[in-house]
Design a protein around this motif. Structure first.
Motif, PDB file in Angstrom:
ATOM      1  N   LYS A   1       0.847  -1.193   0.000  1.00 42.20           N
ATOM      2  CA  LYS A   1       0.000   0.000   0.000  1.00 42.20           C
ATOM      3  C   LYS A   1       0.881   1.241   0.000  1.00 42.20           C
ATOM      4  CE  LYS A   1      -3.677   2.520   0.141  1.00 42.20           C
ATOM      5  NZ  LYS A   1      -4.631   2.550  -0.998  1.00 42.20           N
ATOM      6  N   SER A   2       0.596   2.147  -0.921  1.00 40.40           N
ATOM      7  CA  SER A   2       1.303   3.427  -0.986  1.00 40.40           C
ATOM      8  C   SER A   2       0.295   4.564  -1.008  1.00 40.40           C
ATOM      9  CB  SER A   2       2.171   3.504  -2.247  1.00 40.40           C
ATOM     10  OG  SER A   2       3.199   2.534  -2.224  1.00 40.40           O
ATOM     11  N   TYR A   3       0.731   5.701  -0.514  1.00 43.84           N
ATOM     12  CA  TYR A   3      -0.020   6.950  -0.638  1.00 43.84           C
ATOM     13  C   TYR A   3       0.862   7.900  -1.441  1.00 43.84           C
ATOM     14  CZ  TYR A   3      -2.999   5.065   3.035  1.00 43.84           C
ATOM     15  OH  TYR A   3      -3.845   4.263   3.771  1.00 43.84           O
ATOM     16  N   GLY A   4       0.538   8.053  -2.733  1.00 46.44           N
ATOM     17  CA  GLY A   4       1.417   8.816  -3.592  1.00 46.44           C
ATOM     18  C   GLY A   4       2.759   8.105  -3.706  1.00 46.44           C
ATOM     19  N   LYS A   5       3.831   8.818  -3.431  1.00 42.19           N
ATOM     20  CA  LYS A   5       5.174   8.233  -3.505  1.00 42.19           C
ATOM     21  C   LYS A   5       5.604   7.565  -2.199  1.00 42.19           C
ATOM     22  CE  LYS A   5       6.877  11.420  -7.064  1.00 42.19           C
ATOM     23  NZ  LYS A   5       7.904  12.432  -7.412  1.00 42.19           N
ATOM     24  N   LEU A   6       4.756   7.679  -1.163  1.00 43.76           N
ATOM     25  CA  LEU A   6       5.097   7.103   0.137  1.00 43.76           C
ATOM     26  C   LEU A   6       4.633   5.651   0.207  1.00 43.76           C
ATOM     27  CD1 LEU A   6       6.181   7.414   3.045  1.00 43.76           C
ATOM     28  CD2 LEU A   6       3.881   8.190   3.698  1.00 43.76           C
ATOM     29  N   ALA A   7       5.572   4.724   0.206  1.00 47.15           N
ATOM     30  CA  ALA A   7       5.251   3.298   0.341  1.00 47.15           C
ATOM     31  C   ALA A   7       5.079   2.972   1.823  1.00 47.15           C
ATOM     32  CB  ALA A   7       6.356   2.454  -0.267  1.00 47.15           C
ATOM     33  N   VAL A   8       3.868   2.565   2.207  1.00 50.15           N
ATOM     34  CA  VAL A   8       3.551   2.322   3.613  1.00 50.15           C
ATOM     35  C   VAL A   8       3.652   0.838   3.962  1.00 50.15           C
ATOM     36  CG1 VAL A   8       1.802   2.619   5.420  1.00 50.15           C
ATOM     37  CG2 VAL A   8       2.053   4.351   3.636  1.00 50.15           C
ATOM     38  N   LEU A   9       3.152  -0.022   3.100  1.00 50.83           N
ATOM     39  CA  LEU A   9       3.274  -1.471   3.271  1.00 50.83           C
ATOM     40  C   LEU A   9       4.042  -2.031   2.080  1.00 50.83           C
ATOM     41  CD1 LEU A   9      -0.370  -2.391   4.401  1.00 50.83           C
ATOM     42  CD2 LEU A   9       1.620  -1.933   5.860  1.00 50.83           C
ATOM     43  N   LYS A  10       5.036  -2.869   2.362  1.00 50.37           N
ATOM     44  CA  LYS A  10       5.950  -3.327   1.307  1.00 50.37           C
ATOM     45  C   LYS A  10       6.072  -4.852   1.317  1.00 50.37           C
ATOM     46  CE  LYS A  10       8.669   0.820   2.373  1.00 50.37           C
ATOM     47  NZ  LYS A  10       9.980   1.279   2.914  1.00 50.37           N
TER      48      LYS A  10
END
Length: 252
Positions: free
Chosen positions: A13-22
């Motif tokens: 899961k990402s928000y824009g360029k911020l990858a939160v779950l990888k």
């Protein structure tokens, strides 16, 4: 053979360029309590929201028993009535009494007759020690009491799994124990739970497994004794040492 209630496979899961779950993967068997720990901003709450489909993941799959939660054809109302959610800030309806807060989902979502819904709600409120508060409004309750109403509301739906997102972090210190005690009793009764928390005493006493997340990945996971005394990853050891010093490690 353990009965798998929840399976999370390669979740992103990402928000824009911020990858939160990888690429998060884990599973929870029936009757287990898994406690997820880690620094703030590392994706723990996002993970719970993805499991309950409050936030759709970008990639990966989630199953609740044999039902694929992430399948677009899956009925989300069915999923959300099978997965209880207890939030950090209670999320109670301020204009409704305690009884109505717990009963609402039974009547509206499950279409249970009001008399039967009332019976179930009273049973669950009694289970969390609030049978004497059924006519009170949230503003008349302490934070600990409000959170126990939230737990009763989740229990009333007879879920297969309950997700707890930092359930004690908004509480005054003297109110934390009353909520943790309810959660400990649920674990003892075999409720399947995934708990995001910094309460290390609770984790040590109740968790079947602890998952340490950082920067959107699972760094390490294992049984409490292993994690607290024989963690393999230096970052896990450092985090547990700091968090235990800050919040204490004794079970309530």
């Amino acid at each position: 053979m353990p009965h798998v209630i929840l399976k999370v496979e390669n979740l992103y899961k990402s928000y824009g360029k911020l990858a939160v779950l990888k690429g998060i993967s884990f599973q929870v068997n029936q009757g287990e309590t898994k406690v997820i720990i880690g620094p703030s901003g590392t994706g723990k709450s996002t993970l719970l929201n993805c499991i309950n489909q409050l936030t759709p993941p970008d990639k990966g799959r989630i199953w609740l028993e044999e039902i694929e939660v992430t399948n677009p054809a899956t009925d989300l109302n069915l999923i959300r009535s099978s997965i209880g959610m207890v939030f950090q800030h209670f999320n109670l309806f301020t204009h409704l009494t305690v009884l109505d807060n717990v009963r609402l989902g039974l009547v509206v979502v499950k279409k249970i007759p009001k008399d039967k819904a009332t019976e179930i709600s009273l049973e669950k409120l009694n289970q969390v020690g609030l049978a004497d508060k059924i006519n009170a409004y949230p503003a008349e309750l302490s934070g600990g009491q409000q959170q126990r109403v939230s737990i009763a509301r989740a229990l009333a739906m007879n879920p297969k799994l309950i997700l707890f997102d930092e359930p004690t972090s908004a509480l005054d210190p003297e109110l934390i124990g009353e909520v943790l005690n309810v959660m400990i009793k649920l674990a003892e009764r075999g409720m399947t739970m995934v708990v995001v928390s910094h309460e290390m005493g609770f984790a040590r006493a109740v968790a079947n497994e602890i998952i340490f997340m950082e920067n959107g990945v699972i760094v390490e996971e294992g049984k409490p004794d292993i994690m607290f005394h024989h963690a393999q990853n230096p970052r896990t050891r450092e985090f547990l040492h700091k968090i235990t010093e800050l919040y204490g490690g004794k079970a309530e």
